[in-house]
Each structure stands twice: as structure tokens, then as C-alpha cells.
Design a protein around this motif. Sequence first.
Motif, mmCIF file in Angstrom:
data_model
loop_
_atom_site.group_PDB
_atom_site.id
_atom_site.type_symbol
_atom_site.label_atom_id
_atom_site.label_comp_id
_atom_site.label_asym_id
_atom_site.label_seq_id
_atom_site.Cartn_x
_atom_site.Cartn_y
_atom_site.Cartn_z
ATOM 1 N N LEU A 1 0.818 -1.200 0.000
ATOM 2 C CA LEU A 1 0.000 0.000 0.000
ATOM 3 C C LEU A 1 0.858 1.258 0.000
ATOM 4 O O LEU A 1 2.027 1.238 0.392
ATOM 5 N N LEU A 2 0.256 2.353 -0.413
ATOM 6 C CA LEU A 2 0.925 3.637 -0.368
ATOM 7 C C LEU A 2 1.022 4.121 1.071
ATOM 8 O O LEU A 2 0.130 3.870 1.892
ATOM 9 N N THR A 3 2.114 4.797 1.398
ATOM 10 C CA THR A 3 2.273 5.352 2.734
ATOM 11 C C THR A 3 2.181 6.866 2.689
ATOM 12 O O THR A 3 2.511 7.500 1.688
ATOM 13 N N LEU A 4 1.721 7.440 3.772
ATOM 14 C CA LEU A 4 1.601 8.888 3.884
ATOM 15 C C LEU A 4 2.981 9.511 4.090
ATOM 16 O O LEU A 4 3.825 8.948 4.793
ATOM 17 N N SER A 5 3.194 10.664 3.506
ATOM 18 C CA SER A 5 4.444 11.392 3.730
ATOM 19 C C SER A 5 4.407 12.047 5.100
ATOM 20 O O SER A 5 3.354 12.142 5.746
ATOM 21 N N ALA A 6 5.562 12.524 5.545
ATOM 22 C CA ALA A 6 5.626 13.218 6.827
ATOM 23 C C ALA A 6 4.715 14.441 6.828
ATOM 24 O O ALA A 6 4.011 14.710 7.808
ATOM 25 N N GLU A 7 4.700 15.184 5.731
ATOM 26 C CA GLU A 7 3.847 16.367 5.638
ATOM 27 C C GLU A 7 2.368 15.993 5.670
ATOM 28 O O GLU A 7 1.541 16.701 6.264
ATOM 29 N N GLU A 8 2.020 14.889 5.030
ATOM 30 C CA GLU A 8 0.631 14.440 5.060
ATOM 31 C C GLU A 8 0.225 14.002 6.462
ATOM 32 O O GLU A 8 -0.918 14.223 6.892
ATOM 33 N N THR B 1 13.643 1.188 6.791
ATOM 34 C CA THR B 1 15.098 1.104 6.593
ATOM 35 C C THR B 1 15.727 -0.229 6.977
ATOM 36 O O THR B 1 16.855 -0.509 6.579
ATOM 37 N N GLY B 2 15.036 -1.025 7.773
ATOM 38 C CA GLY B 2 15.634 -2.246 8.286
ATOM 39 C C GLY B 2 16.530 -2.008 9.484
ATOM 40 O O GLY B 2 17.165 -2.935 9.984
ATOM 41 N N SER B 3 16.567 -0.786 9.982
ATOM 42 C CA SER B 3 17.388 -0.434 11.142
ATOM 43 C C SER B 3 16.502 -0.060 12.318
ATOM 44 O O SER B 3 15.541 0.707 12.171
ATOM 45 N N LEU B 4 16.842 -0.579 13.491
ATOM 46 C CA LEU B 4 16.120 -0.229 14.706
ATOM 47 C C LEU B 4 16.308 1.231 15.083
ATOM 48 O O LEU B 4 15.440 1.841 15.712
ATOM 49 N N LEU B 5 17.457 1.798 14.710
ATOM 50 C CA LEU B 5 17.862 3.099 15.219
ATOM 51 C C LEU B 5 17.693 4.234 14.218
ATOM 52 O O LEU B 5 18.037 5.383 14.521
ATOM 53 N N ALA B 6 17.179 3.945 13.030
ATOM 54 C CA ALA B 6 17.028 4.987 12.014
ATOM 55 C C ALA B 6 16.025 6.035 12.464
ATOM 56 O O ALA B 6 15.191 5.798 13.344
ATOM 57 N N GLU B 7 16.101 7.209 11.856
ATOM 58 C CA GLU B 7 15.145 8.253 12.179
ATOM 59 C C GLU B 7 13.748 7.861 11.730
ATOM 60 O O GLU B 7 13.565 7.069 10.801
ATOM 61 N N ASP B 8 12.767 8.422 12.406
ATOM 62 C CA ASP B 8 11.365 8.149 12.093
ATOM 63 C C ASP B 8 11.022 8.777 10.743
ATOM 64 O O ASP B 8 11.059 10.000 10.591
ATOM 65 N N PRO B 9 10.666 7.975 9.728
ATOM 66 C CA PRO B 9 10.388 8.536 8.407
ATOM 67 C C PRO B 9 9.114 9.367 8.349
ATOM 68 O O PRO B 9 8.892 10.100 7.383
ATOM 69 N N ASN B 10 8.271 9.257 9.369
ATOM 70 C CA ASN B 10 7.020 10.005 9.376
ATOM 71 C C ASN B 10 7.127 11.349 10.086
ATOM 72 O O ASN B 10 6.133 12.068 10.201
ATOM 73 N N CYS B 11 8.323 11.690 10.558
ATOM 74 C CA CYS B 11 8.500 12.945 11.282
ATOM 75 C C CYS B 11 8.806 14.087 10.319
ATOM 76 O O CYS B 11 9.717 13.990 9.501
ATOM 77 N N TRP B 12 8.056 15.157 10.433
ATOM 78 C CA TRP B 12 8.224 16.336 9.584
ATOM 79 C C TRP B 12 9.094 17.405 10.230
ATOM 80 O O TRP B 12 9.468 18.373 9.593
ATOM 81 N N TYR B 13 9.424 17.201 11.527
ATOM 82 C CA TYR B 13 10.105 18.257 12.271
ATOM 83 C C TYR B 13 11.586 18.318 11.921
ATOM 84 O O TYR B 13 12.251 17.287 11.784
ATOM 85 N N THR B 14 12.121 19.515 11.780
ATOM 86 C CA THR B 14 13.548 19.716 11.539
ATOM 87 C C THR B 14 14.200 20.176 12.830
ATOM 88 O O THR B 14 13.875 21.261 13.341
ATOM 89 N N PRO B 15 15.101 19.366 13.403
ATOM 90 C CA PRO B 15 15.756 19.763 14.661
ATOM 91 C C PRO B 15 16.489 21.093 14.517
ATOM 92 O O PRO B 15 16.994 21.431 13.448
ATOM 93 N N GLN B 16 16.545 21.808 15.631
ATOM 94 C CA GLN B 16 17.184 23.109 15.633
ATOM 95 C C GLN B 16 18.663 23.053 16.038
ATOM 96 O O GLN B 16 19.267 24.072 16.322
ATOM 97 N N GLY B 17 19.197 21.828 16.136
ATOM 98 C CA GLY B 17 20.633 21.678 16.392
ATOM 99 C C GLY B 17 20.997 21.428 17.830
ATOM 100 O O GLY B 17 22.177 21.320 18.158
ATOM 101 N N ALA B 18 20.011 21.348 18.716
ATOM 102 C CA ALA B 18 20.321 21.080 20.115
ATOM 103 C C ALA B 18 20.760 19.640 20.288
ATOM 104 O O ALA B 18 20.334 18.741 19.560
ATOM 105 N N ALA B 19 21.625 19.402 21.255
ATOM 106 C CA ALA B 19 22.128 18.052 21.497
ATOM 107 C C ALA B 19 21.020 17.177 22.049
ATOM 108 O O ALA B 19 20.100 17.643 22.730
ATOM 109 N N LEU B 20 21.119 15.901 21.781
ATOM 110 C CA LEU B 20 20.132 14.937 22.248
ATOM 111 C C LEU B 20 20.191 14.811 23.769
ATOM 112 O O LEU B 20 21.246 14.674 24.349
ATOM 113 N N VAL B 21 19.030 14.876 24.393
ATOM 114 C CA VAL B 21 18.914 14.647 25.838
ATOM 115 C C VAL B 21 17.947 13.491 26.017
ATOM 116 O O VAL B 21 16.771 13.600 25.707
#
Length: 344
Positions: free
Chosen positions: A199-206, A322-342
Motif C-alpha cells: 500500500l501507499l504510505t503517507l508522507s511526513a507532511e501528510e 530502513t531495516g534499522s532499529l535506530l534509524a530516524e522516524d520517516p514520518n516525522c516532519w520536524y527539523t531539529p534546531q541543532g540542540a544536542a540529544l537529551v
Amino acid sequence: MQLAPEARTDVFHLQLSVTNACNLQCVHCYRDESKAFRDELSVEEMIALFEQFKAFVDRRGMEGLITFGGGEPLLRRDLGLLSRVAHSMGLAVRIISNGVLSARQAEYLAEWGIRLVQVSLDGATAEVHDRVRGAGMFEKALEGCRNLLAAGVHVNHKVTLMKGFNDHQIPEFFALANRERIPLLSFAHLIPIGSGSNLLTLSAEEHLQIFETIAAEGARSEFTRFEFRESGYDRSMAWGRKRDHVTGEGRWHLAIDADGTIFTSRRMGMKIGNIRQTTLEEIWEHPVLVTLRDGKYEGKCGNCELFSICGGGSRPAAYAATGSLLAEDPNCWYTPQGAALVTA
């Protein structure tokens, strides 16, 4: 908005398939076939698993929640016995169902101690729902819901959002749920595995547009409230507040199939053992689950100031893409502002 059981860190959720058999063949099913396995767990094995699970959650000071799924769990003839035994141990029990068989079994479910039945509704009209689940299934599902409510069993509608099928029906889902007096609409996006991989998947923006529509309709809803079973809801609507959902894989969720196969979650589809060969305590230290608990994610999820809110998004979606447990969420539309991961 009330927290879903999976969103509470004091509840451990075990999704347990009691049979692979199903009376429907849905276009988005994560399973490849709808027949019962030849070696499904016996009553004795199921009860032993309940005892093990009760000890597992007690050692962690948590409540235990078992969700009977399938296939279609109402096809298992000894489901009533299993429900009563689990309930007698102090475990909360609920069912995921397509609702079709509930029309004639509603009173039994109430007697078995079932607290809630989550009925999958993938169209707000017969035209859409039946396109996903088969001709005539919409009316049968609604009949099942009505009979369950009349018997005193709580009912939620679960909607899997699918592009080209029901992604335009958000207002209609709320209208239907309010009309039928369904207290909760639970939304989730499609994870493209099994039959759903076609099936077709929704884009992050959708996804963002849909979340905004859900929030707007939910604000106007007179009776029915809603939840979204993905961390993305927090990113779009609730930045900075206590999160309503963080992925449970590796934290407070496991899935076990009818043949004993253990998964990180059924929507992820990664096999990590079999309950016939290992214990819950042993499987909890599996390297995959330890990796998920560590939360050292890649891509933008690994460098995002909103990580403490959403917990890295949907791991099943990332793994399916992606086949990776740790890959970024493909459904996320947010662009990080550069802050370090907490980490949370």
C-alpha cells in the motif's frame, strides 16, 4: 486527554495472539495468511505464560495488561477460560477484534471479565471499510460494537490511517463515533509490513496535516475523545507537555504470537525468541531490547531537542522503512534546531 495504557510507565503491556486464524482478509494486515498455526500455544502453555507474566510485572512494581489479539481472538474456543484465568491473577485483559463476531458473543465477553474491546474500523462508511475488510463487514462491526456496549463492555474504535483509503475521513470518523457513543477514537498510521507493504504510505507532511485535522475535530467532539498511537502527535500538538505516547518497544511492551514467537512489537515484526525456549526475564535482556532502551538513534532523531517529548518517534515505522532499529522516524516532519540529544 486520558493516557492510553501503553503510554503509562507503570503498566506493562503484553500483546498476545491467541490464534493466527482470522475470519477476514484485510488489505493492510501485517500477517501473510489467515489460517491457524499448526502448533499454537495450548491452554496449559497460555496459563503458564500468564503466571510468568504476573511474576515479571510484580518484580518491577508494575501493573500487567494483556491484550488478546490474533488473527481474530474470538475464533479461539477457550478464550473465555483464558480470560477468566488471567483476570483471576489480577491481570487486566482486553481484546483487539474486527468486531464481526462480537454481535453474538458480547454477553459472554462481559462474563469473562473483559474490560475493553478495541474494534478495528478502517472506514467511517461502508464503502471505505468494506473496501479494506470485505463486503458487509462495516454493518457487522457496528452491530458488534452496539451489542458490546449494551452488555456493559467498553468499546474503542481503532483506525489505521491509509493513504487513498480513509485519510480523508477524519471528520466522518468523529461523527460516527459520537453518534454511536464510542468514547475513544484511537488513530495509528500504517506500518508497511505483510500485506500492508503493497500500500501507499503517507508522507511526513501528510501526517502533519492529518494530525492537525484530528486535533481540530477532537476539540469540537461532544462525546468522543481521541488518542494517537504514535509519538508524532506530541511533536505536532503538545510540545513541552507530558507526553501521551512514547514507543513502548524495549520499555514496557512485548508481543507474543500464537506459536510462542516473541516480537519487540507486532507492528515491528522483528522476531527475538520463542517463549517455549526462553523466559520473559531472559528475553528482556535480549540485545535488541537493550538497544531500544538505550535510545541512541540515528539521523535527525539522534540530534533533536524534542527527543524527551516523543522518545524518538515510531520504531516500527523506522524499521519498516530502513531495516534499522535506530534509524530516524520517516514520518516525522520536524527539523531539529541543532540542540544536542537529551535522553528521557
